[in-house]
Structure formats: C-alpha cells, structure tokens
Design an enzyme around this catalytic site. Structure first.
Site, PDB file in Angstrom:
ATOM      1  N   ASP A   1       0.836  -1.209   0.000  1.00 20.68           N
ATOM      2  CA  ASP A   1       0.000   0.000   0.000  1.00 20.68           C
ATOM      3  C   ASP A   1       0.865   1.250   0.000  1.00 20.68           C
ATOM      4  O   ASP A   1       1.501   1.567   1.003  1.00 20.68           O
ATOM      5  CB  ASP A   1      -0.902  -0.033   1.236  1.00 20.68           C
ATOM      6  CG  ASP A   1      -1.830   1.155   1.320  1.00 20.68           C
ATOM      7  OD1 ASP A   1      -2.015   1.854   0.307  1.00 20.68           O
ATOM      8  OD2 ASP A   1      -2.383   1.384   2.411  1.00 20.68           O
TER       9      ASP A   1
ATOM     10  N   ASP B   1      -1.979   6.188  -5.293  1.00 20.54           N
ATOM     11  CA  ASP B   1      -2.194   5.260  -4.196  1.00 20.54           C
ATOM     12  C   ASP B   1      -2.531   3.868  -4.722  1.00 20.54           C
ATOM     13  O   ASP B   1      -3.616   3.643  -5.252  1.00 20.54           O
ATOM     14  CB  ASP B   1      -3.337   5.792  -3.323  1.00 20.54           C
ATOM     15  CG  ASP B   1      -3.666   4.886  -2.152  1.00 20.54           C
ATOM     16  OD1 ASP B   1      -2.814   4.043  -1.791  1.00 20.54           O
ATOM     17  OD2 ASP B   1      -4.767   5.025  -1.591  1.00 20.54           O
TER      18      ASP B   1
END
Length: 502
Positions: free
Chosen positions: A199, A389
């Site tokens: 992530d 992201d």
C-alpha cells in the site's frame, strides 16, 4: 442502534483479498554484493462475487472518500453519512423491499447479526439472499501464464506467479478485478511466509498477533499469525498502535522480529502485531495476513521506519525507492512486479520517464497534475494534484471535475449518487499529464465493470468517480490509472516517477 451492525460491515467494500495458498515465492539466488534493488513479481487472483456492481461502486466511493479525507487532513465522513449513502444505493438497486431486507438482516434474528457482519464485510451485499456464508465465493485458479485453469474448490485461490524476470523476485497477487496487490514476505524465526498487502498510501507494517481477536467477536480468521509461540526472535513491547484505513482498522502493540524481503534480511525490524482487527481484516474470507505501508515514515502511526527506509539504512539496497508494475486481469499475463531499491528498466520506455517533486507535506505521494484530456482534448482542469495510491482501486475526483471528464466521454451519464456509467464498449482515451508527459488510461480500465454481467456490451460502471472530502483541486488516483504506467517513489529525494509501460 442494532441496524448499524450490518451496514457498518457493508461499508467495508473492497480492500484487498489474497490467498494463503501460494507460498512458493522464494527469491532467486543472487550474490548479496551485487544487489542494488529487490523485485517482487505480482500474481493474479480471480474471485467470483454475486454482488451488484452499483453497490460495489458505492462501497468504493465510501472507501475513497474516507481515504481521501485522511490523506488530505480533513474530517472523515461519519459512519451515519456513509450508511445513508449505501442505503440509498441499495434502494436504487433493489427497491424498498430489498432495502428493508438488508436493514432487517435478511429476516434473521438479531442474535445472528455477527454472522451477517462476516458475510457482509468487504465482499459486499449479495444480490439475493441465497446461500450460507461464503458458499457463493468459489474462485477460478489460473496457473502460470494463464494457459491452464482449474475450478477452485476453496474460497480464495491464487494464481501462481510467472517466473520472475529480475533477480530476488517473489509473487504479488492481484485480487479479483484489479482491486489490489500483495506480496509474500518472510517473518520470524524460523521464517514463515506472510502474504502482505502493498500500500503506497499508508506507512505502517503489521500482521495479526497470535492472540488476535476480531472486533466482531472470535478469532481473526484462517491467517498466519506472529508471536512468541511461533518465533524465537520475537520481542514484544507494551507500546500500543492503532491504524485506520479507508476500510477497517487494526490495533495492537509494537514488536521487533526478523523479516526477509526477497532474500534481504532485516533483523529485529520494528513493526506491529494486531491484537484487534475489524472484520475487514479478520473475516474468514479475507485471507491476507497483514499490510505493508510504503508511503513515508512521517505518516507512521507506529513511529518507525518503513521497510524500504530500513533496507536503505542497512545498506541492503542502494536507494529508498519502491517501484510498481501492476498487471491487469484482462491481459492474463500475471506479470506485475514491485521492486525495492530501484527501477526495473525492462518494464518501461526510458524515453517516457518523468520525475516530479512530491508536493505532499504529510508523507503521502502526491504530484502536480498538468492536464486531464479526453480523446486528446483538454478538459480545462488545471492546477490539480493527484495522490497516487496503490491501495485505492478507482480514481476519486472532485464532483465538478468528475462531471467535466464524463461530459467529454460519449454515452457517459451520472448515476445521481456520485458515480458514473459509460458504454462498456467505449473507446474513449482519458489521459493524465505529469511533468509534461501524458499517460493514457486503457478503456478497459475506464469501463470498470458491467452493470449487468449478462450484457457485457451494455453500460459499465466508470472507473472514475466523485468525492468531495479532499481539496477542491485534489484527486485520489488509484489502480485504474496505475495499471497504465510504471510508478516509482523515492523517499530520499522526495520525488515520484512515472513512465509508459512496454
């Protein structure tokens, strides 16, 4: 309010689901003296879900709004607000009868709420109540380059990675329809494989603790756990941590233990073990073991170095760089990779490589976005920034920006609730420009999912949606875009790089 239990779980939407079955991710031997970077290839996972795409879209919107609020330092939308948005979506799809059924837990008694919450975690709402928990979630197992397939009899089957094209490589899974990416990391003594979500939008590493408890009651699912019973090098502390994501949260304590990323050993690395996990992470149908945040450690709730920063500090990689080549389910190549310590130049066209400053002051990866075009025509959206992201599936733009983009796409329409639809057959080319270089989104990524699975030539949910939680000129750009570019972050230089894939 008792009704809140079911819908709180529904709000989870999709984070990332991976399988514990593929554990053959040993690094390719390579002399340590020549190592400057570490590459982890990505593996694909397919999963069948009987969930209406518009309800899944609302879960993505809710998750994106929460995530963008956190990233931009604004107040997150309340649970009550997110519940209302999801209820409106269920009403639009299933009508008043469907909404009443969901609110009443499909007619079961309140004592069965816990079972319902587990059913309605990140997997969403089934279109109809029809089978016991998990029974409608059989997966399709694809092996190697996708030339062989078997009907998976387990809930979460994972594709075996292609042979890596770079040294020191491990597998990273792609869950379902390109909703997330994870890799196998060895932890503890003796070392065991933990499948970890990668992530770029957070900065903490954690796995479940041996005595992990679900917020929903009971244990934390059929996962791998870390603690003194399984690892002789495990060192506990009394220092607490808590991390909240776009979906779900975990809390626990800071520990030290040995971890190994593709053969690079970080002894006594500091990270967290989760004593309590929300159902988004603890559910039996959520088979990943933890999460690795790869933003900058200034964001870390644990107040410790991220793994890439620790690798660079220890001299195990030359630079604190993480690079991503994430693959697309529809391509059936299973060739995605995450590289620690540098850029893999075999994955991109060097002539298109552009490096731009990170403009985010908190530690996220955010770049100035020069332009947004549709079929080569400028939409006039200037002065925007984009948080890049890997942990977000869609693109979340301010409402007026999302409307402007879709106004230029033939056949696109607003669904009246923040999302958009467009023809599944669209050939529209939406492109984002960074550092003077334009990067196009494949129309297959733009047409994210058919509204009617039986009509793949009809209307699709758009991969670009709207949210008003960030700044008026701030976008949250997830995998819908990132599948179309090589993406790299550099902690030391505080820069981001993008290039066109080859």
């Amino acid at each position: 309010m008792q009704l809140q239990l079911s819908f709180s779980a529904l709000l989870a939407g999709f984070v990332l689901v991976l399988s514990l079955q593929v554990l053959d991710a040993a690094p390719i031997p390579n002399p340590r003296s020549s190592v400057s970077m570490v590459t982890l290839p990505l593996k694909r996972m397919e999963q069948v879900r009987n969930v209406h795409p518009l309800i899944l879209l609302q879960q993505h919107i809710n998750r994106g709004n929460r995530r963008l609020a956190r990233m931009s330092g604004r107040t997150e939308p309340s649970v009550e607000f997110l519940e209302r948005e999801l209820q409106k979506r269920v009403y639009a799809v299933e009508g008043s009868e469907g909404l009443e059924r969901r609110l009443n837990g499909n007619g079961v008694s309140r004592s069965e709420e816990n079972t319902l919450e587990k059913r309605y975690n990140r997997f969403g709402i089934p279109e109809k109540p029809k089978s016991p928990v998990g029974a409608d979630s059989l997966a399709v197992l694809k092996k190697g380059n996708g030339t062989g397939s078997n009907a998976g009899q387990q809930k979460n089957s994972v594709a075996i990675a292609n042979t890596p094209t770079a040294n020191n490589s491990l597998g990273l899974d792609i869950e379902a329809q390109d909703v997330g990416y994870l890799a196998a990391v060895q932890m503890g003594t003796p070392p065991r494989d933990f499948l970890i979500l990668m992530d770029s939008g957070s900065a903490d590493l954690w796995v479940g603790a041996e005595n992990c408890q679900s917020q929903n009651g009971g244990g934390c699912g059929n996962h791998n756990f870390l603690g003194p019973q399984s690892s002789t090098s495990f060192e506990a502390s009394q220092v607490p941590f808590k991390v909240t994501y776009g979906t779900g949260q975990v809390s626990g304590t800071i520990v030290q233990d040995n971890i190994n990323i593709a053969g690079l050993a970080l002894d006594a690395h500091t990270f967290g073990v989760a004593l309590v996990e929300s159902v988004d992470f603890s559910g039996a149908r959520t088979p990943f073991d933890g999460l690795m945040g790869l933003a900058q450690s200034t964001l870390s709730e644990q107040q410790t170095l991220t793994p890439i920063e620790a690798l660079a500090q220890a001299g195990l990689v030359t630079d604190a760089i993480v690079s991503y080549k994430i693959s697309r389910l529809a391509d059936n190549k299973n060739d995605g990779e995450i590289t620690f310590g540098g850029l893999d130049e075999t994955k991109f066209d060097p002539k298109t490589l552009t490096t731009v400053p990170n403009v985010n002051k908190q530690g996220f990866w955010e770049a100035n976005m020069d332009a947004v075009t549709v079929n080569g025509k400028d939409t006039g959206l200037k002065g925007r920034t984009a948080i890049l992201d890997t942990g977000t599936t869609l693109i979340v733009a301010p409402a007026s920006d999302a409307a402007a983009v879709h106004a230029a796409i033939p056949g696109a329409q607003s669904d009246g609730q923040g999302g958009f639809t467009l023809p599944c057959t669209t050939t529209a080319s939406v492109a984002l420009t960074f550092g003077g270089q334009s990067y196009s989104i494949d129309p297959r990524d733009l047409a994210f999912q058919p509204i009617d699975a039986n009509d793949p030539q009809g209307d699709c949910v758009s991969g670009i949606t709207s949210g008003n939680i960030g700044g008026a000129q701030e976008w949250l750009v997830g995998d819908v875009f990132l599948k179309n570019a090589y993406f790299s972050t550099d902690v030391t230089k505080n820069t981001l790089s993008l290039a066109k894939l080859v």
